[in-house]
Design an enzyme around this catalytic site. Structure first.
Site, mmCIF file in Angstrom:
data_model
loop_
_atom_site.group_PDB
_atom_site.id
_atom_site.type_symbol
_atom_site.label_atom_id
_atom_site.label_comp_id
_atom_site.label_asym_id
_atom_site.label_seq_id
_atom_site.Cartn_x
_atom_site.Cartn_y
_atom_site.Cartn_z
ATOM 1 N N SER A 277 -0.789 3.870 11.552
ATOM 2 C CA SER A 277 0.103 5.037 11.614
ATOM 3 C C SER A 277 -0.643 6.300 12.019
ATOM 4 C CB SER A 277 0.806 5.241 10.272
ATOM 5 O OG SER A 277 -0.119 5.356 9.212
ATOM 6 N N HIS A 307 0.950 -3.124 7.470
ATOM 7 C CA HIS A 307 0.595 -1.727 7.174
ATOM 8 C C HIS A 307 1.484 -1.239 6.039
ATOM 9 C CE1 HIS A 307 -1.131 2.120 7.593
ATOM 10 N NE2 HIS A 307 -0.494 2.577 8.647
ATOM 11 N N HIS A 353 -8.441 -5.263 1.951
ATOM 12 C CA HIS A 353 -8.283 -4.060 2.773
ATOM 13 C C HIS A 353 -9.207 -4.177 3.970
ATOM 14 C CE1 HIS A 353 -8.484 0.206 3.963
ATOM 15 N NE2 HIS A 353 -7.294 0.289 3.424
ATOM 16 N N ARG A 362 -6.830 4.680 -4.869
ATOM 17 C CA ARG A 362 -5.406 5.021 -4.977
ATOM 18 C C ARG A 362 -4.710 4.087 -5.964
ATOM 19 N NH1 ARG A 362 -3.895 4.498 1.233
ATOM 20 N NH2 ARG A 362 -5.047 2.565 0.803
ATOM 21 N N ASP A 408 -1.062 -0.760 -2.284
ATOM 22 C CA ASP A 408 0.284 -1.343 -2.289
ATOM 23 C C ASP A 408 0.566 -2.205 -3.517
ATOM 24 O OD1 ASP A 408 0.990 -0.294 0.277
ATOM 25 O OD2 ASP A 408 -0.298 -1.810 1.173
#
Length: 471
Positions: A277, A307, A353, A362, A408
C-alpha cells in the site's frame, strides 16, 4: 512571501452550509490564529534545510554503492533491495518499527492524547511523520479542528456510496469513493492551470488534509449502509479525529472504543515504504497523480489477502478455531489444532512477516491494551494461548522464517469485543489509518522534487545472460 501564500491557500468549500461544518470552520480559524505555526507553516519552515540535505548527500555520495542485488531477490519480490526513500519510518527485522526514530511506546508517551485518554492521537503522528517533530497539544487541537472543518463530503460522493450494492466489498467501495474525490483536487486543478514546481507540495498538502478529513465520513457511510440502518452519527467541531470517527460509526459513546481507535489508527499508519500500500501510493504519486488517485491505488493493494485483508482472514480463522475446539482451551488443545492445520496444507494466519523476525511491536501494543481493558474476554484468552504455542509449533514445522505474530493476529479480536463484529470491514479501518502514513511522504516527495519511479526490468533470458548461464 511563502508564509502569506500558505495562510491564504486554505479555503473551505463554498457549498458547505451545515451548522456543524460552520462550527468546525470557526473552531479551526480560532486555533489557526494562535501564535504557534500551523503544520503547513512549520513544514514550509523546515523544507529548505531538508532540500539542502538531500542535495548535499547526492552531490557528495551519489556514486557510493549502498548494496548488492541478488538474482534471488529479483525473483523473490525484491525483498531487502535498498531502492526507496521513505522519511516517516524504518522497519528493523529485530527491533521493529520506528516512526521518525520513535518506538510505539515512545509515541504512547510523547504524542498528545485525547481528553482523559492515554492513547496517542493519530493527528499528532501525522505531524511527526511530516516534520520529524512532536507537536504541542494546541497544535494537534488545531489540526483536529481543521480535519473537522473539511469533513463534509461532496454530494456526488455520498450518492456514489449510497448506490453501491451491499454485496460490493467495503474496501472496493472505499477505493471508489476516494477516486471520486478527484473532482475536488486542488493539485489537479492547479496543475491544469500551470503552477511552479516549487508549489506542488502546497496543493498536495491541501489535498492530503482534505482527504484525511473526509475519510471517516466515507468509511462510516460505507459501514452504516452495508451493515446497519444507513444513519450516521455527527461530527463535533471540538472533538478529535478518532472521537468523530467513532461517533460517525455509531460507537462514540464508548470511551474505550474511542481509545482503541486512537491506538489502532496510530500503530497501523506507517510500516516503512516497501509494503504494497505504501509503495503503490508512492509509485502512483511519482507520476504526479493527485493524492486522491494515489491513495486509491494504495488502498487497492491494501485490500489484498497478502496485505491488509489479512486481519479479516485472521479473525475468521480464530472464530473457526473457537467453533471447533472452544475458546477456554489448553495449550495442548491449541498445539494439536495447529499441527492438524499445518498437516492439512493450510497456513496459520497472523504469523510471519516479510521483514520482521520477532513479535510485531504493534501486536504487543494491542495485547497490552487487551490486558488492561478485556483480560477475561474469551477470544483474547484464545489469542493469548495461540501466542504461547504457535511460535514453537511453527519453528518445529520448519517452513517459516518468522514464527512470531504480526499486527493482524490481534486487531480483529479487539474490535469484536466492542461490537464491531463485521470482519469484512476491518481493512477499511486499516485503510483510514494507512492514509496517515503514506500521505506525509507524498507531500515530502513533491516538496523535494522526487522524480517518477522507473526501475529497470529484464526478461528471464536476459537475467540468465547477466549471470552467465544458458537456459
Amino acid at each position: 512571501m511563502a508564509s502569506v501564500l500558505i495562510k491564504n491557500s486554505f479555503r473551505p468549500a463554498a457549498s458547505v452550509v451545515s451548522s456543524t461544518r460552520s462550527a468546525a470552520a470557526l473552531a479551526f480559524r480560532s486555533y489557526s490564529s494562535a501564535k504557534e505555526p500551523t503544520l503547513k507553516e512549520r513544514f514550509a519552515e523546515l523544507l529548505p534545510e531538508k532540500i539542502e540535505q538531500i542535495k548535499k548527500l547526492r552531490k557528495e555520495h551519489g556514486n557510493t554503492v549502498i548494496g548488492e542485488v541478488l538474482l534471488d531477490q529479483v525473483y523473490g519480490g525484491q525483498r531487502g533491495i535498498k531502492a526507496l526513500v521513505w522519511e516517516g519510518s524504518v522497519l528493523d527485522p529485530e527491533e521493529g518499527i520506528r516512526f521518525r526514530g520513535k518506538t510505539i511506546p515512545d509515541l504512547q508517551k510523547e504524542l498528545p492524547k485525547g481528553p482523559g485518554g492515554e492513547e496517542p492521537l493519530p493527528e499528532g503522528l501525522f505531524w511527526l511523520l511530516l516534520t520529524g517533530e512532536v507537536p504541542t497539544e494546541s497544535q494537534v487541537k488545531a489540526l483536529s479542528a481543521e480535519f473537522a472543518a473539511r469533513s463534509e463530503l461532496p454530494k456526488h460522493v455520498k450518492e456514489l456510496i449510497d448506490r453501491s450494492p451491499p454485496s460490493l466489498h467495503p474496501m472496493a467501495q472505499l477505493s471508489i469513493a476516494v477516486n471520486a474525490l478527484e473532482s475536488e483536487s486542488a493539485f489537479a486543478k492547479a496543475y491544469e492551470k500551470g503552477v511552479n514546481k516549487k508549489e506542488y507540495w502546497q496543493y498536495t498538502y491541501e489535498d492530503s488534509i482534505d482527504l484525511l478529513a473526509k475519510l471517516p465520513a466515507i468509511a462510516s457511510r460505507i459501514y452504516r449502509n452495508v451493515f446497519k440502518d444507513g444513519k450516521l452519527g455527527n461530527t463535533n467541531a471540538s472533538a478529535d479525529y478518532s472521537q468523530n470517527f467513532a461517533s460517525l460509526l455509531g460507537f462514540g459513546e464508548n470511551k474505550e472504543f474511542v481509545e482503541l481507535l486512537r491506538l489502532y489508527l496510530t500503530i497501523h499508519a506507517d510500516h516503512e515504504g516497501g509494503n504494497v500500500s505504501a509503495h503503490t501510493t508512492h509509485l502512483v504519486g511519482s507520476a504526479l497523480s493527485s493524492p486522491f488517485l494515489s491513495l486509491a491505488a494504495g488502498l487497492n493493494g491494501l485490500a489484498g489477502p497478502l496485505h491488509g485483508r489479512a486481519n479479516q482472514e485472521v479473525l475468521e480463522w480464530i472464530l473457526e478455531v473457537k467453533s471447533k475446539i472452544g475458546s477456554n482451551v489448553s495449550k495442548e488443545d491449541i498445539e494439536k489444532y495447529l499441527w492438524d492445520t499445518l498437516n492439512a496444507g493450510r497456513v496459520v494466519p497472523g504469523y510471519g512477516h516479510a521483514v520482521l523476525r520477532k513479535t510485531d511491536p504493534r501486536y504487543t501494543a494491542q495485547r497490552e491494551f487487551a490486558l488492561k481493558h478485556m483480560p477475561d474476554y474469551d477470544l483474547f484468552h484464545l489469542v493469548s494461548t495461540i501466542y504461547e504455542v504457535a511460535p514453537k509449533v511453527l519453528t518445529k514445522h520448519g517452513k517459516t522464517k518468522n514464527p512470531w505474530p504480526n499486527v493482524d493476529s490481534h486487531s480483529g479480536v479487539l474490535l469484536q469485543y466492542y461490537g464491531l463484529t463485521e470482519q469484512s470491514y476491518y481493512t477499511v479501518l486499516f485503510g483510514v489509518s494507512r492514509a496517515f502514513g503514506v500521505l506525509p511522504q507524498l507531500i515530502i516527495d513533491r516538496a523535494v522534487g522526487a522524480p517518477i519511479e522507473r526501475p529497470k526490468s529484464f526478461s528471464t533470458e536476459k537475467y540468465a545472460q547477466l549471470v552467465g548461464c544458458k537456459l
